[in-house]
Motif scaffolding. Structure first.
Motif, PDB file in Angstrom:
ATOM      1  N   TYR A 332       0.878  -1.167   0.000  1.00 55.68           N
ATOM      2  CA  TYR A 332       0.000   0.000   0.000  1.00 55.68           C
ATOM      3  C   TYR A 332       0.919   1.221   0.000  1.00 55.68           C
ATOM      4  O   TYR A 332       1.416   1.629   1.055  1.00 55.68           O
ATOM      5  N   GLY A 333       1.189   1.770  -1.177  1.00 58.23           N
ATOM      6  CA  GLY A 333       2.156   2.853  -1.260  1.00 58.23           C
ATOM      7  C   GLY A 333       3.530   2.345  -0.856  1.00 58.23           C
ATOM      8  O   GLY A 333       4.046   1.384  -1.412  1.00 58.23           O
ATOM      9  N   ASP A 334       4.125   3.018   0.168  1.00 55.56           N
ATOM     10  CA  ASP A 334       5.440   2.601   0.654  1.00 55.56           C
ATOM     11  C   ASP A 334       5.352   1.468   1.661  1.00 55.56           C
ATOM     12  O   ASP A 334       6.387   0.919   2.065  1.00 55.56           O
ATOM     13  N   LEU A 335       4.137   1.144   2.099  1.00 57.63           N
ATOM     14  CA  LEU A 335       3.969   0.085   3.090  1.00 57.63           C
ATOM     15  C   LEU A 335       3.948  -1.276   2.399  1.00 57.63           C
ATOM     16  O   LEU A 335       3.002  -1.612   1.689  1.00 57.63           O
ATOM     17  N   LYS A 336       4.979  -2.059   2.637  1.00 61.07           N
ATOM     18  CA  LYS A 336       5.100  -3.368   2.003  1.00 61.07           C
ATOM     19  C   LYS A 336       4.490  -4.432   2.923  1.00 61.07           C
ATOM     20  O   LYS A 336       4.840  -4.525   4.098  1.00 61.07           O
ATOM     21  N   ILE A 337       3.576  -5.232   2.375  1.00 62.17           N
ATOM     22  CA  ILE A 337       2.940  -6.305   3.144  1.00 62.17           C
ATOM     23  C   ILE A 337       3.575  -7.656   2.801  1.00 62.17           C
ATOM     24  O   ILE A 337       4.077  -8.354   3.675  1.00 62.17           O
ATOM     25  N   LEU A 338       3.556  -8.023   1.535  1.00 58.15           N
ATOM     26  CA  LEU A 338       4.129  -9.287   1.076  1.00 58.15           C
ATOM     27  C   LEU A 338       5.081  -9.020  -0.089  1.00 58.15           C
ATOM     28  O   LEU A 338       4.883  -8.099  -0.868  1.00 58.15           O
ATOM     29  N   GLU A 339       6.122  -9.858  -0.186  1.00 57.71           N
ATOM     30  CA  GLU A 339       7.055  -9.724  -1.291  1.00 57.71           C
ATOM     31  C   GLU A 339       7.478 -11.110  -1.783  1.00 57.71           C
ATOM     32  O   GLU A 339       8.127 -11.871  -1.051  1.00 57.71           O
ATOM     33  N   ASN A 340       7.071 -11.451  -2.995  1.00 58.29           N
ATOM     34  CA  ASN A 340       7.464 -12.713  -3.643  1.00 58.29           C
ATOM     35  C   ASN A 340       7.292 -13.914  -2.718  1.00 58.29           C
ATOM     36  O   ASN A 340       8.201 -14.719  -2.545  1.00 58.29           O
ATOM     37  N   THR A 341       6.127 -14.011  -2.099  1.00 52.69           N
ATOM     38  CA  THR A 341       5.883 -15.122  -1.186  1.00 52.69           C
ATOM     39  C   THR A 341       4.915 -16.121  -1.802  1.00 52.69           C
ATOM     40  O   THR A 341       4.076 -15.760  -2.639  1.00 52.69           O
ATOM     41  N   SER A 342       5.055 -17.383  -1.410  1.00 55.26           N
ATOM     42  CA  SER A 342       4.191 -18.449  -1.917  1.00 55.26           C
ATOM     43  C   SER A 342       3.605 -19.231  -0.750  1.00 55.26           C
ATOM     44  O   SER A 342       4.239 -19.372   0.304  1.00 55.26           O
ATOM     45  N   ALA A 343       2.404 -19.719  -0.912  1.00 45.27           N
ATOM     46  CA  ALA A 343       1.756 -20.542   0.111  1.00 45.27           C
ATOM     47  C   ALA A 343       0.640 -21.334  -0.537  1.00 45.27           C
ATOM     48  O   ALA A 343       0.025 -20.881  -1.501  1.00 45.27           O
ATOM     49  N   HIS A 344       0.412 -22.539  -0.014  1.00 39.51           N
ATOM     50  CA  HIS A 344      -0.617 -23.411  -0.565  1.00 39.51           C
ATOM     51  C   HIS A 344      -1.579 -23.832   0.535  1.00 39.51           C
ATOM     52  O   HIS A 344      -1.168 -24.090   1.669  1.00 39.51           O
ATOM     53  N   ILE A 345      -2.861 -23.905   0.200  1.00 41.24           N
ATOM     54  CA  ILE A 345      -3.873 -24.434   1.109  1.00 41.24           C
ATOM     55  C   ILE A 345      -4.452 -25.694   0.473  1.00 41.24           C
ATOM     56  O   ILE A 345      -4.940 -25.656  -0.658  1.00 41.24           O
ATOM     57  N   GLU A 346      -4.372 -26.810   1.219  1.00 43.25           N
ATOM     58  CA  GLU A 346      -4.879 -28.086   0.737  1.00 43.25           C
ATOM     59  C   GLU A 346      -6.208 -28.407   1.421  1.00 43.25           C
ATOM     60  O   GLU A 346      -6.482 -27.925   2.529  1.00 43.25           O
ATOM     61  N   ARG A 347      -7.024 -29.243   0.781  1.00 42.79           N
ATOM     62  CA  ARG A 347      -8.292 -29.635   1.392  1.00 42.79           C
ATOM     63  C   ARG A 347      -8.029 -30.285   2.752  1.00 42.79           C
ATOM     64  O   ARG A 347      -7.165 -31.139   2.895  1.00 42.79           O
ATOM     65  N   GLY A 348      -8.784 -29.855   3.768  1.00 38.81           N
ATOM     66  CA  GLY A 348      -8.629 -30.396   5.118  1.00 38.81           C
ATOM     67  C   GLY A 348      -7.736 -29.573   6.013  1.00 38.81           C
ATOM     68  O   GLY A 348      -7.661 -29.819   7.222  1.00 38.81           O
ATOM     69  N   ASP A 349      -7.035 -28.562   5.458  1.00 40.92           N
ATOM     70  CA  ASP A 349      -6.209 -27.684   6.290  1.00 40.92           C
ATOM     71  C   ASP A 349      -7.091 -26.857   7.218  1.00 40.92           C
ATOM     72  O   ASP A 349      -8.125 -26.321   6.805  1.00 40.92           O
ATOM     73  N   LYS A 350      -6.683 -26.780   8.484  1.00 40.49           N
ATOM     74  CA  LYS A 350      -7.331 -25.895   9.463  1.00 40.49           C
ATOM     75  C   LYS A 350      -6.241 -24.933   9.938  1.00 40.49           C
ATOM     76  O   LYS A 350      -5.469 -25.242  10.832  1.00 40.49           O
ATOM     77  N   ILE A 351      -6.184 -23.781   9.315  1.00 34.31           N
ATOM     78  CA  ILE A 351      -5.050 -22.875   9.463  1.00 34.31           C
ATOM     79  C   ILE A 351      -5.402 -21.711  10.379  1.00 34.31           C
ATOM     80  O   ILE A 351      -6.460 -21.101  10.246  1.00 34.31           O
ATOM     81  N   ALA A 352      -4.496 -21.391  11.317  1.00 31.17           N
ATOM     82  CA  ALA A 352      -4.609 -20.176  12.121  1.00 31.17           C
ATOM     83  C   ALA A 352      -3.500 -19.232  11.692  1.00 31.17           C
ATOM     84  O   ALA A 352      -2.317 -19.578  11.748  1.00 31.17           O
ATOM     85  N   LEU A 353      -3.877 -18.036  11.248  1.00 30.21           N
ATOM     86  CA  LEU A 353      -2.922 -16.995  10.855  1.00 30.21           C
ATOM     87  C   LEU A 353      -2.767 -16.062  12.044  1.00 30.21           C
ATOM     88  O   LEU A 353      -3.700 -15.347  12.411  1.00 30.21           O
ATOM     89  N   ILE A 354      -1.591 -16.095  12.686  1.00 26.67           N
ATOM     90  CA  ILE A 354      -1.391 -15.369  13.948  1.00 26.67           C
ATOM     91  C   ILE A 354      -0.285 -14.332  13.776  1.00 26.67           C
ATOM     92  O   ILE A 354       0.377 -14.271  12.751  1.00 26.67           O
ATOM     93  N   GLY A 355      -0.082 -13.508  14.820  1.00 24.64           N
ATOM     94  CA  GLY A 355       1.008 -12.547  14.809  1.00 24.64           C
ATOM     95  C   GLY A 355       0.562 -11.150  15.159  1.00 24.64           C
ATOM     96  O   GLY A 355      -0.602 -10.898  15.466  1.00 24.64           O
ATOM     97  N   ALA A 356       1.515 -10.230  15.088  1.00 23.20           N
ATOM     98  CA  ALA A 356       1.271  -8.847  15.493  1.00 23.20           C
ATOM     99  C   ALA A 356       0.367  -8.132  14.499  1.00 23.20           C
ATOM    100  O   ALA A 356       0.332  -8.465  13.312  1.00 23.20           O
ATOM    101  N   ASN A 357      -0.360  -7.121  15.006  1.00 28.82           N
ATOM    102  CA  ASN A 357      -1.152  -6.272  14.118  1.00 28.82           C
ATOM    103  C   ASN A 357      -0.227  -5.475  13.201  1.00 28.82           C
ATOM    104  O   ASN A 357       0.908  -5.176  13.557  1.00 28.82           O
ATOM    105  N   GLY A 358      -0.730  -5.119  12.029  1.00 25.53           N
ATOM    106  CA  GLY A 358       0.056  -4.344  11.094  1.00 25.53           C
ATOM    107  C   GLY A 358       0.894  -5.179  10.154  1.00 25.53           C
ATOM    108  O   GLY A 358       1.532  -4.653   9.244  1.00 25.53           O
ATOM    109  N   LYS A 359       0.918  -6.487  10.359  1.00 28.34           N
ATOM    110  CA  LYS A 359       1.692  -7.372   9.483  1.00 28.34           C
ATOM    111  C   LYS A 359       0.937  -7.711   8.203  1.00 28.34           C
ATOM    112  O   LYS A 359       1.540  -8.161   7.234  1.00 28.34           O
TER     113      LYS A 359
END
Length: 635
Positions: A332-359
């Motif tokens: 978002y402008g100068d604010l970088k969130i993700l850079e050249n990242t990859s991730a896969h979600i498979e059937r049956g995954d129960k994923i919790a996305l955790i961490g600090a705010n602003g990430k």
């Protein structure tokens, strides 16, 4: 320090408190709990003096100061910097600083001994008030609850409501009142900030009352539980885990006393009814009538541990690959969130996305949903049906609808009876289903929005902070529902108990990359403890690397094969549906007493049952193979 004596309080014709009492000591760390609408926030406002009791009184010692963090502070705005707002906690020291500045300005033209002496006295006072360290203390607390150093000089009005609430929390902590009252403080904190506040409250010198639905936060901060139940304040001397054990024991004793009393009442009533007309028994009858009138009734136990059996229905299963993100970047402008990242979600995954705010956790959810533009590739698998729950969906509820009508508009084919059964799972029973949305509490609206999401027949759920505003009972229902859910989901949550109960994979964002820990939250925490030097990194996910190549053009033969596979898959789904219905009927048949008691018929039915189960397993394997091939052809 503070005493609540025979408190009574009514809202309209509803009794919130009746002859309730509580004594708060100087170092008490109290967790105030109870069902949504029981009156927890109302009690804090009564203590703070915002409301006046209808009966009884609340008295405090002369040296008892009160600090109250409540949801009303979300709307507070000012042009002052957040550091200045936090430093308002040092009111006298700030005024002394202003006086010193004025004297120094005068000294530029006036060198009189009187003015120098006045400056000396003000500086001594400033030092006595610890004024020279107040900015450092304010900066420490603001940074501890998640603010960056460069944000401290920004005006408060530039921040969202949740961040403004953090500034108000910092100000209260700096004021150090004798009694600190916090109403749902973790709703606006991320995990690192929650842990910082836990440590601060453990060492806080005064008394604390906290309303929270985060059981781990309570376990880490309190030494006493006060439960609001049946218009009373019931005290448990211990943390939340102790409360659960002690409440179960007390409930068992109360249940036995209630049942024994009910039996005695029935016996007495039978005696009165039987001998009411006999003159020779008149004295005994009158004696028993008086005894019934004098009897102190034992209340029945209210079961707050609802067990639900929520049956999820999918129109279709998703393919093996649900979502693939390849070389994704987002800024978002100068604010970088993700850079050249990859991730896969498979059937049956129960994923919790955790961490600090602003990430960028909520941003990642929107990227997965496909509603956020990105650089890179996002690929959605075969037959993926999404359901997205976010806090803004509470505002999208139609306020003039009743609850049942709101669920009818969710677009499913469920009957009214089925919808009422679903609402029953979410604690809306009988006439409750006809309540208007506009009269519901925040927690009740959250339950309605969650129910709408869960009946959407989606096989992939995206849940953004689903436990916010839920009481323990409602949170327990959501946990059970997600444990029974056979699809795939990803949730953003700062509720550690919730995450530990539902997730089988942990995601977090670090260095603008999505990192994956391939295990439960407890396993992740153990790994982090064992690897302090790498505590912010988890093992990289084992995912298949997709070769970079030009977009594959489907040949006519591929297209024909794809159409044939989809037709075969549809036929398999129909056969699987029929087999599942047959198996359910056989299970119900075997459970009948006349069948269960007849060995020959039971054996015959069981043989059919095992045969159909075997056929179903075989068809499911074929479905998997064809769905995978479809996925590959569509890439």
């Amino acid at each position: 320090m503070l005493s609540i004596n025979n408190l009574s309080y009514f809202i309209g014709g509803r009794t919130l408190y009746e002859d309730a009492s509580l004594h708060i000591k100087p170092k008490d760390k109290i967790g105030l709990i109870g069902l949504n609408g029981a009156g927890k926030s109302t009690l804090l406002r009564l203590i703070n003096g915002n409301y006046q009791p209808d009966g009884g009184d609340i008295s405090k010692s002369n040296d008892c100061s009160i600090g109250f963090l409540n949801q009303d502070l979300l709307s507070y705005q000012t042009e002052d910097s957040i550091l200045s707002v936090a430093m308002e906690a040092f009111g006298e020291a700030v005024e002394t600083q202003k006086a010193i500045d004025q004297i120094i300005k005068k000294l530029e033209t006036d060198y009189s001994d009187g003015l120098v002496e006045k400056l000396t006295k003000q500086q001594e006072k400033f030092e006595r008030l610890e004024g020279y360290s107040m900015q450092a203390k304010a900066e420490e607390i603001l940074e501890g609850i998640g603010f960056n150093t460069q944000d401290l000089q920004r005006p408060l009005k530039e921040f969202s409501g949740g961040w403004r609430m953090r500034v108000m929390l910092a100000k209260l902590l700096l004021e150090k009142p004798s009694l600190l009252m916090l109403d749902e403080p973790t709703n606006h904190l991320d995990l690192p900030s929650i842990e910082w506040v836990e440590n601060y409250l453990r060492n806080y010198e005064g008394a604390v009352i906290v309303v929270s639905h985060d059981r781990q936060f309570l376990n880490n901060t309190i030494n006493k539980v006060v439960e609001v139940t049946q218009q009373q304040l019931t005290v448990y001397e211990g943390d939340y885990d102790f409360y659960l054990e002690e409440k179960e024991l007390r409930s068992e004793i109360q249940k036995n006393a209630f049942e024994n009393q009910q039996q005695k009442i029935k016996q007495t009533e039978r005696f009165i009814e039987k001998f009411r007309a006999k003159a020779t028994k008149a004295k005994q009858v009158q004696s028993r009538v008086k005894a019934l009138n004098r009897m102190d009734k034992v209340e029945d136990v209210i079961d707050t541990n609802a067990v639900v059996n929520f049956k999820f229905e999918f129109k279709q299963k998703s393919g093996r690959h649900v979502i693939r993100l390849e070389e994704v970047s987002k800024s978002y402008g100068d604010l970088k969130i993700l850079e050249n990242t990859s991730a896969h979600i498979e059937r049956g995954d129960k994923i919790a996305l955790i961490g600090a705010n602003g990430k960028g956790k909520s941003t990642v959810l929107r990227i997965i949903d496909g509603s956020e533009p990105i650089k890179g590739n996002r690929e959605e698998g075969y037959n993926v049906l999404k359901g997205f729950y976010a806090q803004h969906q509470l505002e999208s509820l139609q306020v003039n609808n009743d609850i049942l009508e709101e669920l009818k508009q969710a677009g499913t084919e469920k009957t009214e009876l089925q919808l009422r059964q679903v609402l029953g799972c979410f604690l809306f029973t009988d006439e409750d289903v006809f309540k208007k949305i506009k009269v519901l509490s925040g927690g009740e609206k959250s339950r309605v929005a969650l129910a709408k999401t869960l009946i959407s027949e989606a096989n992939f759920l995206l849940l953004d902070e689903p436990t916010n505003h839920l009481d323990f009972q409602s949170e327990n229902i959501l946990i059970q529902a997600l444990q029974q859910y056979q699809g795939t989901f990803i949730t953003v949550s700062h509720n550690r108990h919730f995450v530990s109960q539902v997730a089988n994979k942990i995601w977090y964002i670090e260095n603008h990359e999505i990192k994956v820990y391939p295990g439960t939250y407890q396993e992740y925490l153990y790994w982090r403890e064992q690897n302090p030097a790498e505590s912010t990194e988890a093992p990289k996910p084992k995912v298949e690397k997709k070769e970079k190549s030009q977009t594959k053009k489907h040949t006519d033969e591929d297209q024909r094969r794809l159409q044939a596979l989809k037709k075969e898959l549809n036929q398999l789904e129909q056969e699987i549906d029929k087999l599942e219905k047959d198996i359910n009927e056989l299970e119900a048949h075997m459970a009948k007493p006349d069948v269960y008691g007849n060995p020959d018929e039971l054996l015959q039915t069981n043989t059919k049952y095992e045969s159909k189960k075997s056929t179903l397993d075989n068809l499911n394997e074929q479905w998997e193979e064809k769905a995978l091939e479809i996925d590959m052809l569509e890439e």
